[in-house]
Scaffold this motif. Structure first.
Motif, PDB file in Angstrom:
ATOM      1  N   PHE A  94       0.850  -1.196   0.000  1.00  0.00           N
ATOM      2  CA  PHE A  94       0.000   0.000   0.000  1.00  0.00           C
ATOM      3  C   PHE A  94       0.886   1.247   0.000  1.00  0.00           C
ATOM      4  O   PHE A  94       1.736   1.426   0.877  1.00  0.00           O
ATOM      5  CB  PHE A  94      -0.916   0.004   1.223  1.00  0.00           C
ATOM      6  CG  PHE A  94      -2.042  -0.982   1.122  1.00  0.00           C
ATOM      7  CD1 PHE A  94      -3.319  -0.588   0.762  1.00  0.00           C
ATOM      8  CD2 PHE A  94      -1.821  -2.326   1.379  1.00  0.00           C
ATOM      9  CE1 PHE A  94      -4.348  -1.514   0.658  1.00  0.00           C
ATOM     10  CE2 PHE A  94      -2.841  -3.256   1.279  1.00  0.00           C
ATOM     11  CZ  PHE A  94      -4.103  -2.844   0.914  1.00  0.00           C
ATOM     12  N   ALA A  95       0.685   2.085  -0.997  1.00  0.00           N
ATOM     13  CA  ALA A  95       1.452   3.321  -1.087  1.00  0.00           C
ATOM     14  C   ALA A  95       0.886   4.360  -0.120  1.00  0.00           C
ATOM     15  O   ALA A  95      -0.325   4.443   0.081  1.00  0.00           O
ATOM     16  CB  ALA A  95       1.403   3.867  -2.514  1.00  0.00           C
ATOM     17  N   TYR A  96       1.805   5.138   0.486  1.00  0.00           N
ATOM     18  CA  TYR A  96       1.381   6.211   1.390  1.00  0.00           C
ATOM     19  C   TYR A  96       2.513   7.225   1.504  1.00  0.00           C
ATOM     20  O   TYR A  96       3.652   6.966   1.109  1.00  0.00           O
ATOM     21  CB  TYR A  96       1.022   5.658   2.773  1.00  0.00           C
ATOM     22  CG  TYR A  96       2.189   5.085   3.539  1.00  0.00           C
ATOM     23  CD1 TYR A  96       2.945   5.870   4.415  1.00  0.00           C
ATOM     24  CD2 TYR A  96       2.566   3.754   3.377  1.00  0.00           C
ATOM     25  CE1 TYR A  96       4.026   5.348   5.101  1.00  0.00           C
ATOM     26  CE2 TYR A  96       3.637   3.215   4.051  1.00  0.00           C
ATOM     27  CZ  TYR A  96       4.370   4.014   4.912  1.00  0.00           C
ATOM     28  OH  TYR A  96       5.448   3.499   5.582  1.00  0.00           O
ATOM     29  N   LEU A  97       2.203   8.374   2.043  1.00  0.00           N
ATOM     30  CA  LEU A  97       3.199   9.416   2.277  1.00  0.00           C
ATOM     31  C   LEU A  97       2.779  10.204   3.507  1.00  0.00           C
ATOM     32  O   LEU A  97       1.765  10.906   3.482  1.00  0.00           O
ATOM     33  CB  LEU A  97       3.317  10.338   1.064  1.00  0.00           C
ATOM     34  CG  LEU A  97       4.269  11.530   1.194  1.00  0.00           C
ATOM     35  CD1 LEU A  97       5.695  11.049   1.439  1.00  0.00           C
ATOM     36  CD2 LEU A  97       4.219  12.408  -0.050  1.00  0.00           C
ATOM     37  N   ASP A  98       3.553  10.072   4.583  1.00  0.00           N
ATOM     38  CA  ASP A  98       3.266  10.819   5.808  1.00  0.00           C
ATOM     39  C   ASP A  98       3.741  12.259   5.678  1.00  0.00           C
ATOM     40  O   ASP A  98       4.525  12.603   4.779  1.00  0.00           O
ATOM     41  CB  ASP A  98       3.947  10.164   7.012  1.00  0.00           C
ATOM     42  CG  ASP A  98       3.313   8.831   7.382  1.00  0.00           C
ATOM     43  OD1 ASP A  98       2.213   8.538   6.870  1.00  0.00           O
ATOM     44  OD2 ASP A  98       3.920   8.082   8.180  1.00  0.00           O
TER      45      ASP A  98
ATOM     46  N   GLN B 287      -0.077  12.174  -3.552  1.00  0.00           N
ATOM     47  CA  GLN B 287       0.037  13.059  -2.383  1.00  0.00           C
ATOM     48  C   GLN B 287       1.274  13.950  -2.513  1.00  0.00           C
ATOM     49  O   GLN B 287       2.259  13.581  -3.165  1.00  0.00           O
ATOM     50  CB  GLN B 287       0.162  12.233  -1.101  1.00  0.00           C
ATOM     51  CG  GLN B 287      -1.082  11.470  -0.692  1.00  0.00           C
ATOM     52  CD  GLN B 287      -0.791  10.563   0.489  1.00  0.00           C
ATOM     53  OE1 GLN B 287      -0.218   9.479   0.333  1.00  0.00           O
ATOM     54  NE2 GLN B 287      -1.181  10.999   1.676  1.00  0.00           N
ATOM     55  N   LYS B 288       1.204  15.107  -1.876  1.00  0.00           N
ATOM     56  CA  LYS B 288       2.334  16.032  -1.861  1.00  0.00           C
ATOM     57  C   LYS B 288       2.471  16.635  -0.474  1.00  0.00           C
ATOM     58  O   LYS B 288       1.482  17.072   0.120  1.00  0.00           O
ATOM     59  CB  LYS B 288       2.130  17.140  -2.893  1.00  0.00           C
ATOM     60  CG  LYS B 288       3.270  18.155  -2.928  1.00  0.00           C
ATOM     61  CD  LYS B 288       3.128  19.119  -4.080  1.00  0.00           C
ATOM     62  CE  LYS B 288       1.959  20.078  -3.903  1.00  0.00           C
ATOM     63  NZ  LYS B 288       1.904  21.098  -4.986  1.00  0.00           N
ATOM     64  N   VAL B 289       3.690  16.626   0.060  1.00  0.00           N
ATOM     65  CA  VAL B 289       3.946  17.235   1.368  1.00  0.00           C
ATOM     66  C   VAL B 289       5.146  18.159   1.250  1.00  0.00           C
ATOM     67  O   VAL B 289       6.040  17.941   0.434  1.00  0.00           O
ATOM     68  CB  VAL B 289       4.180  16.176   2.463  1.00  0.00           C
ATOM     69  CG1 VAL B 289       2.921  15.350   2.699  1.00  0.00           C
ATOM     70  CG2 VAL B 289       5.342  15.273   2.112  1.00  0.00           C
ATOM     71  N   LEU B 290       5.166  19.193   2.075  1.00  0.00           N
ATOM     72  CA  LEU B 290       6.235  20.188   2.067  1.00  0.00           C
ATOM     73  C   LEU B 290       6.950  20.197   3.409  1.00  0.00           C
ATOM     74  O   LEU B 290       6.309  20.081   4.462  1.00  0.00           O
ATOM     75  CB  LEU B 290       5.679  21.589   1.783  1.00  0.00           C
ATOM     76  CG  LEU B 290       5.393  21.977   0.323  1.00  0.00           C
ATOM     77  CD1 LEU B 290       4.252  21.150  -0.251  1.00  0.00           C
ATOM     78  CD2 LEU B 290       5.085  23.467   0.227  1.00  0.00           C
TER      79      LEU B 290
ATOM     80  N   HIS C 297       7.208   6.607   4.052  1.00  0.00           N
ATOM     81  CA  HIS C 297       6.438   6.504   2.814  1.00  0.00           C
ATOM     82  C   HIS C 297       6.561   5.115   2.228  1.00  0.00           C
ATOM     83  O   HIS C 297       7.406   4.307   2.633  1.00  0.00           O
ATOM     84  CB  HIS C 297       6.947   7.520   1.791  1.00  0.00           C
ATOM     85  CG  HIS C 297       8.346   7.238   1.335  1.00  0.00           C
ATOM     86  ND1 HIS C 297       9.470   7.643   2.064  1.00  0.00           N
ATOM     87  CD2 HIS C 297       8.846   6.557   0.257  1.00  0.00           C
ATOM     88  CE1 HIS C 297      10.550   7.260   1.445  1.00  0.00           C
ATOM     89  NE2 HIS C 297      10.203   6.586   0.348  1.00  0.00           N
ATOM     90  N   SER C 298       5.729   4.827   1.251  1.00  0.00           N
ATOM     91  CA  SER C 298       5.837   3.644   0.400  1.00  0.00           C
ATOM     92  C   SER C 298       5.363   4.049  -0.978  1.00  0.00           C
ATOM     93  O   SER C 298       4.316   4.684  -1.124  1.00  0.00           O
ATOM     94  CB  SER C 298       4.982   2.494   0.946  1.00  0.00           C
ATOM     95  OG  SER C 298       5.040   1.374   0.073  1.00  0.00           O
ATOM     96  N   GLY C 299       6.129   3.687  -1.993  1.00  0.00           N
ATOM     97  CA  GLY C 299       5.822   4.129  -3.343  1.00  0.00           C
ATOM     98  C   GLY C 299       6.901   5.071  -3.846  1.00  0.00           C
ATOM     99  O   GLY C 299       7.638   5.684  -3.061  1.00  0.00           O
ATOM    100  N   GLU C 300       7.003   5.200  -5.148  1.00  0.00           N
ATOM    101  CA  GLU C 300       8.044   6.038  -5.749  1.00  0.00           C
ATOM    102  C   GLU C 300       7.806   7.514  -5.447  1.00  0.00           C
ATOM    103  O   GLU C 300       6.679   7.999  -5.505  1.00  0.00           O
ATOM    104  CB  GLU C 300       8.071   5.821  -7.264  1.00  0.00           C
ATOM    105  CG  GLU C 300       9.185   6.603  -7.962  1.00  0.00           C
ATOM    106  CD  GLU C 300       9.175   6.404  -9.458  1.00  0.00           C
ATOM    107  OE1 GLU C 300      10.065   6.951 -10.140  1.00  0.00           O
ATOM    108  OE2 GLU C 300       8.263   5.707  -9.975  1.00  0.00           O
TER     109      GLU C 300
END
Length: 371
Positions: A156-160, A244-247, A188-191
């Protein structure tokens, strides 16, 4: 192959070259591949694949590998048998049953309304990260025996989000000095794809011979700091799967007041590992970037002296070497050289070739569907 090359020498169009390959060359190389494709030796397979790659270079387009043709024709043959109830093998193949396991444990379809089977395929509805993550395998069996499929995994792809939201500590450098601004990607998981904002959106850092953003580490590298570089830098992380995008919090870059940095030889800060495994037909990217004053120039070579084929591309002022459609002949040692008038430094690494998993027998087609 001789006649194929002769046709190309007469400037025959690519469409006719492909037609000649399919009707003459492929008909010889791949005749009755359904019968022998599953038991061919590695040596013979390598020789035939080599001939197909040579034909690809002559025709000027990518041609299907032996493994791909064998699998496609075998599956088509099985489908033809299943459509013909009078075929001698119809009863044997149609009586096939399948079982699925998750992480080595047999899946109990009776206790889970989300999972069911259809024609040997495992269908999962309403995917759950905790219950459905892991490695899947199918066991197909009939009166003649059983066979285990290749593994299929669900991740499962994710991005904290970044943990620290306050302004990061300032980075103090002298004019002319090189600097590295760390991104520190969150869990995270995913490119991921990395970018940097300078001061405020939409002003992004433009890469050139002096500035480089590593897609391996996410860090921003400035080979030689100039007064115009002073400001706040924010790392932007994008997950290509979830979108998703995080800064990050801003990192201030401040010039020191104790003078200008003198000239010095290149110091390579970004380089590829000593050993890089690469799968057949994959896209391989090697990164190399150096700090230095004057700004170093990056070049690439193969220590063996073998020139780069035309497919190899240099990007981001030579900081990235890209090899599309990686093949066995692309394996070997690669060297990156960073040079300015104060000197030069080099980094080396070996790319190793890994072919696709050899499939000895194909008796069934098991499909894992995710809905």
């Amino acid at each position: 192959m001789y006649y194929l090359r002769r046709l190309r020498s007469f400037n025959i169009c690519g469409k006719l070259l492909r037609l000649f390959y399919q009707s003459v060359v492929a008909s010889v190389l791949l005749h009755a591949v359904v019968c022998w494709g599953g038991s061919i030796s590695k040596t013979d397979l390598s020789q035939l694949e080599k001939q197909i790659r040579r034909a690809s270079s002559v025709v000027g387009t990518r041609l299907d590998s032996l493994a791909a043709v064998a699998e496609r024709r075998t599956l088509q043959k099985l489908e033809d048998i299943l459509d013909n109830t009078r075929h001698p093998l119809y009863i044997v193949i149609s009586s096939q049953e399948s079982r699925w396991s998750l992480n080595g444990t047999l899946i109990d379809l009776g206790s889970d309304y989300r999972r069911h089977m259809s024609g040997g395929s495992l269908i999962i509805r309403n995917l759950d990260k905790d219950q459905d993550s892991g490695m899947y395998q199918c066991t197909a069996f009939n009166t003649l025996g059983s066979i285990l499929s290749r593994r299929a995994s669900i991740h499962f792809a994710y991005l904290d989000s970044f943990k620290t939201q306050s302004v990061r500590s300032a980075v103090n450098v002298r004019e002319g000095q090189g600097v590295v601004l760390l991104c520190g990607a969150p869990p995270h998981s995913g490119e991921l794809i990395f970018a940097w904002i300078f001061n405020e959106y939409p002003y992004s850092v433009q890469q050139d011979s002096r500035r480089f953003i590593s897609q391996e580490t996410g860090s921003l590298y400035i080979a030689k700091v100039e007064p115009s570089d002073v400001g706040n830098y924010t790392c932007v992380v994008n997950n290509t799967v979830t979108k998703q995008k995080v800064l990050s919090s801003p990192t201030p870059l401040v010039l020191r007041s104790d003078g200008v940095m003198g000239e010095y030889e290149p110091k390579i800060e970004v380089h590829f590992p000593d050993s890089v495994p690469a799968a057949k037909e994959s896209v391989v990217k090697l990164e190399c970037f150096a700090l230095g004053n004057p700004v170093p120039e990056i070049s690439w070579r193969r220590p063996s002296g073998v020139p780069f084929p035309s497919k190899v591309k240099m990007k981001n002022s030579n900081a990235v070497l890209e090899i599309p459609n990686f093949q066995q002949e692309d394996a070997g040692m690669y060297e990156c050289i960073a040079e300015n008038r104060r000197g030069k430094n080099a980094a080396r690494g070996r790319i190793s070739y890994h072919g696709k998993t050899e499939v000895k027998k194909i008796f069934f087609k098991a499909v894992l569907l995710f809905l």
